[in-house]
Motif scaffolding. Structure first.
Motif, PDB file in Angstrom:
ATOM      1  N   ASP A 141      10.699  10.039   5.129  1.00 42.64           N
ATOM      2  CA  ASP A 141      10.048  10.748   6.217  1.00 42.64           C
ATOM      3  C   ASP A 141       8.677  11.289   5.800  1.00 42.64           C
ATOM      4  OD1 ASP A 141      10.078  11.863   8.850  1.00 42.64           O
ATOM      5  OD2 ASP A 141      10.306  13.823   7.876  1.00 42.64           O
ATOM      6  N   GLN A 142       8.640  11.917   4.600  1.00 44.96           N
ATOM      7  CA  GLN A 142       7.362  12.433   4.092  1.00 44.96           C
ATOM      8  C   GLN A 142       6.368  11.288   3.869  1.00 44.96           C
ATOM      9  OE1 GLN A 142       8.972  14.467   0.631  1.00 44.96           O
ATOM     10  NE2 GLN A 142       8.154  16.432   1.366  1.00 44.96           N
ATOM     11  N   LEU A 143       6.882  10.214   3.300  1.00 44.45           N
ATOM     12  CA  LEU A 143       6.021   9.064   3.009  1.00 44.45           C
ATOM     13  C   LEU A 143       5.399   8.515   4.295  1.00 44.45           C
ATOM     14  CD1 LEU A 143       5.171   7.351   0.582  1.00 44.45           C
ATOM     15  CD2 LEU A 143       7.056   5.810   1.087  1.00 44.45           C
ATOM     16  N   GLY A 144       6.215   8.429   5.347  1.00 42.89           N
ATOM     17  CA  GLY A 144       5.719   7.977   6.640  1.00 42.89           C
ATOM     18  C   GLY A 144       4.627   8.907   7.157  1.00 42.89           C
ATOM     19  N   LYS A 145       4.871  10.220   7.035  1.00 44.49           N
ATOM     20  CA  LYS A 145       3.873  11.188   7.521  1.00 44.49           C
ATOM     21  C   LYS A 145       2.575  11.048   6.736  1.00 44.49           C
ATOM     22  CE  LYS A 145       6.704  14.773   9.614  1.00 44.49           C
ATOM     23  NZ  LYS A 145       7.688  15.812   9.256  1.00 44.49           N
ATOM     24  N   GLU A 177       2.488  -5.401   6.376  1.00 43.46           N
ATOM     25  CA  GLU A 177       3.339  -5.486   7.565  1.00 43.46           C
ATOM     26  C   GLU A 177       4.697  -4.835   7.307  1.00 43.46           C
ATOM     27  OE1 GLU A 177       2.919  -7.511  10.553  1.00 43.46           O
ATOM     28  OE2 GLU A 177       0.790  -7.526  10.061  1.00 43.46           O
ATOM     29  N   TYR A 178       5.280  -5.182   6.148  1.00 39.21           N
ATOM     30  CA  TYR A 178       6.611  -4.686   5.830  1.00 39.21           C
ATOM     31  C   TYR A 178       6.606  -3.166   5.713  1.00 39.21           C
ATOM     32  CZ  TYR A 178      10.820  -3.576   3.293  1.00 39.21           C
ATOM     33  OH  TYR A 178      11.991  -3.003   2.908  1.00 39.21           O
ATOM     34  N   PHE A 179       5.607  -2.646   5.005  1.00 38.77           N
ATOM     35  CA  PHE A 179       5.499  -1.208   4.805  1.00 38.77           C
ATOM     36  C   PHE A 179       5.298  -0.497   6.147  1.00 38.77           C
ATOM     37  CE2 PHE A 179       3.698   2.747   3.112  1.00 38.77           C
ATOM     38  CZ  PHE A 179       4.484   2.947   1.993  1.00 38.77           C
ATOM     39  N   LYS A 180       4.552  -1.133   7.024  1.00 32.58           N
ATOM     40  CA  LYS A 180       4.313  -0.550   8.349  1.00 32.58           C
ATOM     41  C   LYS A 180       5.631  -0.433   9.104  1.00 32.58           C
ATOM     42  CE  LYS A 180       1.398  -1.019  12.421  1.00 32.58           C
ATOM     43  NZ  LYS A 180       1.953  -1.555  13.625  1.00 32.58           N
ATOM     44  N   GLU A 181       6.422  -1.501   9.080  1.00 28.91           N
ATOM     45  CA  GLU A 181       7.679  -1.477   9.814  1.00 28.91           C
ATOM     46  C   GLU A 181       8.673  -0.485   9.230  1.00 28.91           C
ATOM     47  OE1 GLU A 181       9.453  -5.305  10.513  1.00 28.91           O
ATOM     48  OE2 GLU A 181       7.613  -6.009  11.473  1.00 28.91           O
ATOM     49  N   TYR A 190      -1.010   3.041  10.750  1.00 28.02           N
ATOM     50  CA  TYR A 190      -1.525   3.625   9.510  1.00 28.02           C
ATOM     51  C   TYR A 190      -2.650   4.588   9.873  1.00 28.02           C
ATOM     52  CZ  TYR A 190       0.528   0.099   6.295  1.00 28.02           C
ATOM     53  OH  TYR A 190       1.355  -0.688   5.542  1.00 28.02           O
ATOM     54  N   ALA A 191      -2.811   5.637   9.045  1.00 25.95           N
ATOM     55  CA  ALA A 191      -3.947   6.539   9.253  1.00 25.95           C
ATOM     56  C   ALA A 191      -5.241   5.732   9.143  1.00 25.95           C
ATOM     57  CB  ALA A 191      -3.941   7.633   8.200  1.00 25.95           C
ATOM     58  N   LYS A 192      -6.228   6.097   9.970  1.00 25.36           N
ATOM     59  CA  LYS A 192      -7.499   5.373   9.927  1.00 25.36           C
ATOM     60  C   LYS A 192      -8.205   5.545   8.594  1.00 25.36           C
ATOM     61  CE  LYS A 192      -9.027   5.039  14.669  1.00 25.36           C
ATOM     62  NZ  LYS A 192     -10.004   5.512  15.629  1.00 25.36           N
TER      63      LYS A 192
ATOM     64  N   THR B  73      -3.301  -5.769  14.278  1.00 22.48           N
ATOM     65  CA  THR B  73      -1.946  -6.316  14.134  1.00 22.48           C
ATOM     66  C   THR B  73      -0.915  -5.515  14.913  1.00 22.48           C
ATOM     67  OG1 THR B  73      -1.639  -5.039  12.110  1.00 22.48           O
ATOM     68  CG2 THR B  73      -2.388  -7.296  11.855  1.00 22.48           C
ATOM     69  N   SER B  74      -1.367  -4.505  15.680  1.00 19.39           N
ATOM     70  CA  SER B  74      -0.409  -3.756  16.489  1.00 19.39           C
ATOM     71  C   SER B  74       0.037  -4.586  17.670  1.00 19.39           C
ATOM     72  CB  SER B  74      -1.053  -2.476  17.013  1.00 19.39           C
ATOM     73  OG  SER B  74      -1.372  -1.645  15.948  1.00 19.39           O
ATOM     74  N   ASN B  75       0.977  -4.020  18.417  1.00 20.70           N
ATOM     75  CA  ASN B  75       1.426  -4.714  19.605  1.00 20.70           C
ATOM     76  C   ASN B  75       1.276  -3.813  20.805  1.00 20.70           C
ATOM     77  OD1 ASN B  75       2.390  -6.930  20.866  1.00 20.70           O
ATOM     78  ND2 ASN B  75       4.224  -7.105  19.591  1.00 20.70           N
ATOM     79  N   PRO B  76       0.359  -4.000  21.716  1.00 20.69           N
ATOM     80  CA  PRO B  76      -0.702  -5.003  21.688  1.00 20.69           C
ATOM     81  C   PRO B  76      -1.819  -4.585  20.731  1.00 20.69           C
ATOM     82  CG  PRO B  76      -0.926  -3.609  23.616  1.00 20.69           C
ATOM     83  CD  PRO B  76       0.301  -3.142  22.890  1.00 20.69           C
ATOM     84  N   GLY B  77      -2.587  -5.536  20.251  1.00 19.83           N
ATOM     85  CA  GLY B  77      -3.662  -5.241  19.294  1.00 19.83           C
ATOM     86  C   GLY B  77      -4.784  -4.421  19.928  1.00 19.83           C
TER      87      GLY B  77
END
Lengths: 289, 309
Positions: A141-145, A177-181, A190-192, B73-77
């Motif tokens: 949870d912290q890692l996601g934040k 991608e995997y880390f995002k999911e 992801y933070a900008k 890569t978001s949905n939608p991008g």
């Protein structure tokens, strides 16, 4: 497994020689006589995941040593690149550190390519920080934040009063991608402010040089001069990824066009066999059972 | 000045048919080559436009150019490329600030003050600098500039627009130095002599007479330096950190247009919207580079007409 491949190959060879000989009954000498010396020859082109590039190269080198007639070429560039190459029909295998997406599968089928998935190894994603960082672990949870930019200072997770420097791969990476999911969240971003670096090695270098950095890399990139954080109380390692107690681990895949046959099948079987899987462990990944 | 081709034709009356045929062929070949370059340029532009159509239709040019969220890569991008355009401009700006003063000073020294032997040596060094691959500049930047910037400004990370800009500036130096030097050398020495005869020192002559006389050529050199910097890919990808934020200053991480195309082209589903948006970004780059080169060319032409060089 291997025996079956060799036998199949021998049958194919025998059949082709039989055809070429137009029914003449004569003993062929080109048939492999023992399983130790399969007369494999040809080239295999592989492209894809940067995470897997070292592993794929190690496989290729060992396999070419054992089979002098075979040429295996390996290129990196990212999982997406490999899959695009498979769809365009320019490679035999695509290495991917993520499963193919639905639109990629649709795209492939529209071009008459039938992608078949093969799980070849497991990769644990280690979350790394600088050795000087006193933080020992985080919850998922912290890692996601942190990676969504909701926690921006180390002091909020038990560290010094320093702004967190987020390091990520760029979006051409399967790890991204995997880390995002798994961590950031499927519908979150992801933070900008996250810096997107062009390679896992670049993340490692920056973490070593930057005491406020946090990044994620495959287990194969971990060395002693950085700190691996425990996630939900479990440290990333081959054992924890294997028994499933470490929460951020994933399969690594190879995709072929249709079921692998002949040489491609021999190569795949060799990878999934004891020799190929021993190299998986050598390269810092987790062997399949 | 008569047209050289026509005058040679007039002379060719007494020649054999073979040499005349050869001449016709050569003239034709040269003409075709000239047109080929134009054709290639047009083909590139057409290719970019053709691949951009899908994105322009689905996302719209205005949204691509003014949106500030780049999550392809978001949905939608989300395809807001303003942070990328801003990033490119910022890095190029830093490159200009670092390279123009140094480049101009070096050019003035080489053309007005330096000895002949030094000139030969400097020319060789500058040519060598232009030949170094950009990935090598990137590596040097990672090893020296990034840690240096981090320490000098006490930053969280040295991967900033400043680091990228400094290295780009060094990469643009050869262009700026050699073209500025040519422009200064094209100024007739009668002007310098007149100025010296009126009692000006060499330095006064240089900044009051020679530099103003060569100003349009120097401007063109700067423009071409900008073109070099804005199109550079590998080094900026390695040095700027590539965070797609609207930059607030040079000490922040930025993402450039070139870096984005390079980093994402590998991943995209070919023929998809994201793929097409990257072509739009490429089209923006192409337009900018084309305008800069065209501008520089027009200015250089002015200078040539002025001094008949």
């Amino acid at each position: 497994m291997k025996k079956a491949a060799v036998l199949g190959l021998a049958l194919v060879l025998a059949a082709s020689v039989g055809l070429a000989g137009c029914g003449q009954k004569q003993e062929t000498t080109s048939e492999p006589t023992t399983p130790e010396e399969p007369a494999l020859s040809g080239t295999i082109n592989i492209q894809g995941s940067d995470t897997m590039v070292n592993l794929a190269t190690a496989w290729a080198e060992k396999f070419m040593d054992e089979n002098p007639g075979v040429e295996v070429s390996v290129q990196g560039g990212g999982s997406g690149t490999g899959i695009a190459a498979l769809i365009n029909g320019t490679v035999d295998f695509a290495n991917a550190s993520r499963g193919m997406k639905d639109e990629e599968i649709a795209e492939a089928q529209s071009k008459g390519i039938d992608p078949v998935e093969h799980k070849v190894a497991i990769d644990g994603i280690a979350v790394i920080v600088n050795s000087a960082n006193p933080v020992e672990g985080l919850t998922i949870d912290q890692l996601g934040k942190i990676f969504r930019g909701e926690i921006t200072n180390w002091k909020d997770v038990g560290g010094p009063d320093k702004p967190i420097v987020l390091l990520s791969r760029d979006s051409s990476s399967g790890t991204y991608e995997y880390f995002k999911e798994e961590v950031v969240g499927k519908d979150k971003e992801y933070a900008k402010s996250a810096k997107l670096l062009p390679s896992s090695q670049a993340i490692v270098d920056e973490v070593k040089a930057n005491d406020a950095g946090i990044g994620y890399v495959g287990l194969g990139y971990v060395s002693d001069d950085m700190k691996v954080l425990a996630i939900d109380g479990v440290k990333a390692s081959i054992e924890t990824a294997k028994d499933g107690s470490y929460p951020i681990s994933r399969y690594l895949y190879m995709y072929s066009n249709g079921e692998a046959t002949d040489l491609l099948k021999a190569y795949l079987d060799w990878i999934l066999g004891p020799e190929g899987q021993a190299l998986v462990a050598d390269e810092g990944f987790v062997p399949l059972q | 000045m008569k047209d050289p081709i026509r005058s040679s034709r007039a002379r060719s009356n007494g020649r054999t048919a073979i040499s005349r045929a050869a001449e016709t062929f050569a003239t034709g070949f040269i003409t075709a080559s000239g047109w080929l370059a134009l054709f290639v340029l047009a083909a590139i532009a057409a290719f970019l436009v053709f691949n951009s159509v899908k994105a322009l239709r689905e996302v719209g040019l205005v949204r691509i150019l003014t949106g500030t969220d780049w999550y392809p890569t978001s949905n939608p991008g989300k395809f807001g490329s303003l942070p990328l355009i801003a990033g490119s401009i910022l890095v190029t700006g830093v490159a200009l600030v670092t390279s123009v003063p140094i480049g101009l000073a070096a050019a003035v020294y080489l053309s007005e003050f330096g000895g002949r032997r030094l000139k030969e040596m400097a020319k060789a060094v500058i040519e060598f600098m232009a030949a170094i691959p950009s990935v090598v500049y990137g590596l040097v930047g990672v090893a020296l500039v990034v840690p240096g910037v981090k320490q000098a400004f006490d930053l969280d990370s040295g991967l900033t627009a400043l680091s990228g800009g400094i290295v780009l500036g060094i990469m643009a130096l050869p262009t700026i130095v050699s073209i500025s030097e040519d422009a200064l050398r094209a100024v007739p020495s009668s002007l310098r002599h007149a100025s010296l005869a009126l009692g000006n020192t060499r330095w006064q002559t240089t900044y009051k007479v020679t530099i103003p006389a060569a100003s349009s050529g120097i401007f063109a050199a700067v423009m071409l330096g900008v073109g070099r910097a804005i199109g550079e890919t590998m080094a900026v990808l390695m040095l700027t950190g590539n965070a797609a934020v609207m930059p607030k200053g040079v000490l922040e991480s930025v993402r450039t247009m070139t870096g984005t195309i390079a980093a994402e082209m590998g991943e995209v589903v070919q023929g998809g919207t994201h793929y097409s948006v990257l072509f739009v970004v490429g089209l923006v780059l192409f337009t900018v580079a084309f305008s800069i080169n065209l501008g520089a060319d027009i200015v250089l032409d002015k200078q040539r007409k002025r001094w008949g060089a």
